[in-house]
Design a protein around this motif. Structure first.
Motif, PDB file in Angstrom:
ATOM      1  N   GLY A 108       0.797  -1.225   0.000  1.00 53.30           N
ATOM      2  CA  GLY A 108       0.000   0.000   0.000  1.00 53.30           C
ATOM      3  C   GLY A 108       0.830   1.276   0.000  1.00 53.30           C
ATOM      4  O   GLY A 108       0.330   2.335   0.370  1.00 53.30           O
ATOM      5  N   TRP A 109       2.084   1.189  -0.414  1.00 54.09           N
ATOM      6  CA  TRP A 109       2.991   2.335  -0.326  1.00 54.09           C
ATOM      7  C   TRP A 109       2.493   3.508  -1.169  1.00 54.09           C
ATOM      8  O   TRP A 109       2.149   3.364  -2.332  1.00 54.09           O
ATOM      9  N   HIS A 110       2.449   4.686  -0.541  1.00 56.47           N
ATOM     10  CA  HIS A 110       1.988   5.900  -1.210  1.00 56.47           C
ATOM     11  C   HIS A 110       3.207   6.725  -1.629  1.00 56.47           C
ATOM     12  O   HIS A 110       4.155   6.869  -0.849  1.00 56.47           O
ATOM     13  N   PRO A 111       3.211   7.277  -2.838  1.00 56.74           N
ATOM     14  CA  PRO A 111       4.404   8.007  -3.301  1.00 56.74           C
ATOM     15  C   PRO A 111       4.767   9.211  -2.441  1.00 56.74           C
ATOM     16  O   PRO A 111       5.930   9.601  -2.371  1.00 56.74           O
ATOM     17  N   ARG A 112       3.781   9.810  -1.752  1.00 56.13           N
ATOM     18  CA  ARG A 112       4.067  10.963  -0.893  1.00 56.13           C
ATOM     19  C   ARG A 112       4.113  10.589   0.576  1.00 56.13           C
ATOM     20  O   ARG A 112       4.982  11.063   1.317  1.00 56.13           O
ATOM     21  N   PHE A 113       3.205   9.722   1.010  1.00 57.87           N
ATOM     22  CA  PHE A 113       3.037   9.461   2.439  1.00 57.87           C
ATOM     23  C   PHE A 113       3.598   8.115   2.891  1.00 57.87           C
ATOM     24  O   PHE A 113       3.522   7.782   4.075  1.00 57.87           O
ATOM     25  N   GLY A 114       4.145   7.328   1.987  1.00 53.85           N
ATOM     26  CA  GLY A 114       4.713   6.045   2.378  1.00 53.85           C
ATOM     27  C   GLY A 114       3.661   5.105   2.934  1.00 53.85           C
ATOM     28  O   GLY A 114       2.628   4.861   2.296  1.00 53.85           O
ATOM     29  N   ASP A 115       3.910   4.576   4.147  1.00 48.42           N
ATOM     30  CA  ASP A 115       2.961   3.625   4.743  1.00 48.42           C
ATOM     31  C   ASP A 115       1.963   4.302   5.673  1.00 48.42           C
ATOM     32  O   ASP A 115       1.140   3.624   6.300  1.00 48.42           O
ATOM     33  N   ARG A 116       1.987   5.633   5.749  1.00 49.82           N
ATOM     34  CA  ARG A 116       1.040   6.331   6.620  1.00 49.82           C
ATOM     35  C   ARG A 116      -0.375   6.145   6.092  1.00 49.82           C
ATOM     36  O   ARG A 116      -0.628   6.302   4.899  1.00 49.82           O
ATOM     37  N   ALA A 117      -1.298   5.859   6.998  1.00 50.58           N
ATOM     38  CA  ALA A 117      -2.693   5.652   6.591  1.00 50.58           C
ATOM     39  C   ALA A 117      -3.582   5.634   7.824  1.00 50.58           C
ATOM     40  O   ALA A 117      -3.116   5.377   8.942  1.00 50.58           O
ATOM     41  N   GLN A 118      -4.860   5.921   7.614  1.00 57.97           N
ATOM     42  CA  GLN A 118      -5.868   5.728   8.646  1.00 57.97           C
ATOM     43  C   GLN A 118      -6.501   4.359   8.418  1.00 57.97           C
ATOM     44  O   GLN A 118      -6.936   4.058   7.310  1.00 57.97           O
ATOM     45  N   GLU A 119      -6.518   3.546   9.462  1.00 59.01           N
ATOM     46  CA  GLU A 119      -7.144   2.223   9.366  1.00 59.01           C
ATOM     47  C   GLU A 119      -7.860   1.923  10.674  1.00 59.01           C
ATOM     48  O   GLU A 119      -7.218   1.706  11.700  1.00 59.01           O
ATOM     49  N   LEU A 120      -9.183   1.926  10.619  1.00 61.65           N
ATOM     50  CA  LEU A 120      -9.994   1.663  11.801  1.00 61.65           C
ATOM     51  C   LEU A 120     -11.055   0.623  11.474  1.00 61.65           C
ATOM     52  O   LEU A 120     -11.612   0.615  10.372  1.00 61.65           O
ATOM     53  N   VAL A 121     -11.318  -0.251  12.444  1.00 56.09           N
ATOM     54  CA  VAL A 121     -12.426  -1.195  12.351  1.00 56.09           C
ATOM     55  C   VAL A 121     -13.387  -0.873  13.484  1.00 56.09           C
ATOM     56  O   VAL A 121     -12.989  -0.852  14.659  1.00 56.09           O
ATOM     57  N   VAL A 122     -14.630  -0.591  13.138  1.00 54.71           N
ATOM     58  CA  VAL A 122     -15.642  -0.202  14.120  1.00 54.71           C
ATOM     59  C   VAL A 122     -16.732  -1.267  14.127  1.00 54.71           C
ATOM     60  O   VAL A 122     -17.305  -1.584  13.084  1.00 54.71           O
ATOM     61  N   LEU A 123     -17.001  -1.827  15.298  1.00 53.49           N
ATOM     62  CA  LEU A 123     -18.070  -2.814  15.459  1.00 53.49           C
ATOM     63  C   LEU A 123     -19.269  -2.097  16.079  1.00 53.49           C
ATOM     64  O   LEU A 123     -19.258  -1.753  17.258  1.00 53.49           O
ATOM     65  N   SER A 124     -20.287  -1.843  15.274  1.00 56.48           N
ATOM     66  CA  SER A 124     -21.431  -1.071  15.741  1.00 56.48           C
ATOM     67  C   SER A 124     -22.628  -1.986  15.968  1.00 56.48           C
ATOM     68  O   SER A 124     -22.745  -3.045  15.358  1.00 56.48           O
ATOM     69  N   HIS A 125     -23.524  -1.543  16.853  1.00 54.81           N
ATOM     70  CA  HIS A 125     -24.745  -2.310  17.088  1.00 54.81           C
ATOM     71  C   HIS A 125     -25.993  -1.447  16.919  1.00 54.81           C
ATOM     72  O   HIS A 125     -27.077  -1.968  16.683  1.00 54.81           O
ATOM     73  N   ALA A 126     -25.846  -0.116  17.052  1.00 53.54           N
ATOM     74  CA  ALA A 126     -26.992   0.765  16.882  1.00 53.54           C
ATOM     75  C   ALA A 126     -26.638   2.013  16.088  1.00 53.54           C
ATOM     76  O   ALA A 126     -27.519   2.773  15.723  1.00 53.54           O
ATOM     77  N   ALA A 127     -25.356   2.235  15.849  1.00 52.75           N
ATOM     78  CA  ALA A 127     -24.922   3.416  15.116  1.00 52.75           C
ATOM     79  C   ALA A 127     -25.129   3.230  13.618  1.00 52.75           C
ATOM     80  O   ALA A 127     -25.160   2.103  13.110  1.00 52.75           O
ATOM     81  N   ASP A 128     -25.230   4.341  12.911  1.00 52.48           N
ATOM     82  CA  ASP A 128     -25.372   4.341  11.456  1.00 52.48           C
ATOM     83  C   ASP A 128     -23.980   4.251  10.832  1.00 52.48           C
ATOM     84  O   ASP A 128     -23.173   5.183  10.987  1.00 52.48           O
ATOM     85  N   PRO A 129     -23.646   3.172  10.125  1.00 52.80           N
ATOM     86  CA  PRO A 129     -22.317   3.042   9.527  1.00 52.80           C
ATOM     87  C   PRO A 129     -21.966   4.203   8.595  1.00 52.80           C
ATOM     88  O   PRO A 129     -20.811   4.648   8.563  1.00 52.80           O
ATOM     89  N   ASP A 130     -22.933   4.697   7.841  1.00 57.32           N
ATOM     90  CA  ASP A 130     -22.663   5.814   6.932  1.00 57.32           C
ATOM     91  C   ASP A 130     -22.317   7.077   7.709  1.00 57.32           C
ATOM     92  O   ASP A 130     -21.461   7.867   7.278  1.00 57.32           O
ATOM     93  N   GLU A 131     -22.982   7.279   8.850  1.00 54.67           N
ATOM     94  CA  GLU A 131     -22.675   8.460   9.666  1.00 54.67           C
ATOM     95  C   GLU A 131     -21.269   8.356  10.254  1.00 54.67           C
ATOM     96  O   GLU A 131     -20.525   9.345  10.290  1.00 54.67           O
ATOM     97  N   ILE A 132     -20.891   7.165  10.719  1.00 53.88           N
ATOM     98  CA  ILE A 132     -19.540   6.976  11.252  1.00 53.88           C
ATOM     99  C   ILE A 132     -18.508   7.331  10.193  1.00 53.88           C
ATOM    100  O   ILE A 132     -17.556   8.083  10.442  1.00 53.88           O
ATOM    101  N   ASP A 133     -18.689   6.805   9.001  1.00 55.52           N
ATOM    102  CA  ASP A 133     -17.740   7.069   7.916  1.00 55.52           C
ATOM    103  C   ASP A 133     -17.711   8.559   7.587  1.00 55.52           C
ATOM    104  O   ASP A 133     -16.632   9.155   7.427  1.00 55.52           O
ATOM    105  N   ALA A 134     -18.878   9.197   7.501  1.00 56.70           N
ATOM    106  CA  ALA A 134     -18.947  10.608   7.128  1.00 56.70           C
ATOM    107  C   ALA A 134     -18.285  11.501   8.175  1.00 56.70           C
ATOM    108  O   ALA A 134     -17.528  12.420   7.839  1.00 56.70           O
TER     109      ALA A 134
END
Length: 406
Positions: free
Chosen positions: A328-354
């Motif tokens: 996943g190497w980026h030409p400007r940022f290298g291996d820097r990235a945001q990576e989160l896994v969220v386990l929701s039970h009542a939240a809106d997944p689209d709202e979390i992403d937004a």
């Protein structure tokens, strides 16, 4: 000489855990069961109970300093090594206090030295069994109660929540034993959560436990995950069930620290668990580890990104980390990235992403460059909890999740 098999047993429900102990001892009466009661550890007193085929002995242990790490170092680990001697049992169950997280204990078994060697040199760590009360676990795992409120800790600096412990115990399990009863909806929802939280851990009722309890099929065998490893362990379902869903968030630009801080509430409402790596614009070299459970969240330092790091960092990185970075190497940022896994039970997944995407740098901010990013307001300390705690933010020095929490 063969090492005795060691099984780590955890759970927030003392009656349920005791029922599993009874079942295991019925399967193999020669098993030794070691338990340290930590309810009074803050006053320097621990009650150690050792059950063998012939004896059931409780000993009061007085510590010079009342803390969990002292109990581990001064008594629990040495007791395990002593039990593993030539005349000891072939199997040992380490019955953890309800407030203990098995990952931390297993880290100690792997890394803390007793008489010059780690405990795993003396025992064969078979895995972790976690007992889950089907009637109460979900409320525990999504609540905000602190451990002292439930009488599970008397340590003044223990700010963990019941949810953090409940989730950590289930997440690290090689085998989950559901106990008690709940209605059909609660059972279905709990099953949906556990299938995504601990996908490699079979769920087996007490009456079905047999000799295989000492050899869980896909066991991690007490080995903690690397914070730089792939976030999805096993093959959890990615579709929704009973309102329960995994949200995978990724991005290749840094977070604006202040906007991310304001956005954290989206990870605390209707969410069981969040875990992953984040990248703040004000700290281009630092990998930050974020994890939440129920109403509690914490952020800590987890090392440096490989991009721009010295050769010693590359050499210390696992093969898996180097492979993931290369893919996943980026030409400007290298291996820097945001990576989160969220386990929701009542939240809106689209709202979390937004909400999380709104916390990223805008195109204009991104174009301003790193010198401008460093001047952005940054409310995060090296160690940060939410709800915000001035004492927590004042902790000095970098925080390495793979070391400091154990």
């Amino acid at each position: 000489m063969s090492r005795p098999e060691l099984l780590v047993l955890s759970g927030l429900t003392p009656p349920g855990v005791e029922a599993v102990v009874t079942r295991i001892r019925a399967l193999d009466p020669s098993v030794a069961v070691l338990h340290h009661d930590l309810r009074d550890v803050g006053r320097g007193v621990v009650r150690r109970r050792l059950r063998t085929r012939d004896d059931d002995v409780t000993t009061t242990v007085e510590l010079a300093h009342g803390c969990v790490s002292c109990t581990m170092r001064e008594d629990l680990l040495p007791q395990l090594v002593a039990l593993a001697g030539p005349d000891g049992p072939a199997r040992i169950v380490l019955h953890l206090d309800a407030a203990l997280e098995p990952e931390h204990v297993c880290w100690s078994l792997l890394h803390v030295l007793v008489d010059g060697a780690p405990v795993v040199d003396a025992v064969d760590l078979r895995g972790v069994v976690t007992v889950v009360d089907t009637a109460t676990w979900f409320d525990d795992a999504t609540g905000e109660a602190a451990l002292p409120e439930r009488g599970l800790s008397d340590l003044p600096d223990d700010e963990r929540t019941v949810a953090q412990v409940a989730v950590a115990q289930a997440e690290f399990a090689d085998l989950i034993v559901p106990v008690d009863t709940a209605d059909a909806w609660e059972l279905a929802r709990l099953d949906a959560v556990l299938a995504r939280l601990a996908p490699a851990a079979p769920r087996v009722r007490i009456r079905e436990l047999d000799e295989r309890v000492f050899a869980p099929g896909a066991a991690r065998r007490g080995r903690p995950d690397d914070v730089h490893a792939a976030l999805l362990r096993g093959t959890p379902p990615l579709d929704g069930d009973c309102g329960v869903r995994l949200v995978l968030f990724s991005a290749r630009r840094p977070f604006h620290p202040e906007r991310l801080h304001d956005a954290l509430d989206v990870l605390l409402d209707g969410v069981v668990r969040t875990r992953g790596r984040i990248w703040l614009a004000t700290r281009p070299d630092a990998v930050l580890w974020l994890e939440s459970a129920g109403g509690g969240l914490k952020v800590g330092h987890a090392g440096d990104w490989l991009d721009g790091a010295g050769p010693e960092v590359w050499e210390a990185a696992s093969d898996e980390r180097r492979a993931i970075a290369a893919l996943g190497w980026h030409p400007r940022f290298g291996d820097r990235a945001q990576e989160l896994v969220v386990l929701s039970h009542a939240a809106d997944p689209d709202e979390i992403d937004a909400v999380l995407r709104e916390a990223l740098l805008t195109d204009l901010e991104l174009a301003a460059g790193e010198d401008a990013w460093r001047e952005l307001p940054d409310p995060f300390g090296w160690w940060h909890t939410d709800p915000c705690s001035p004492a927590a933010d004042a902790v000095a020095g970098p925080e390495h999740r793979s070391e400091e929490e154990h």
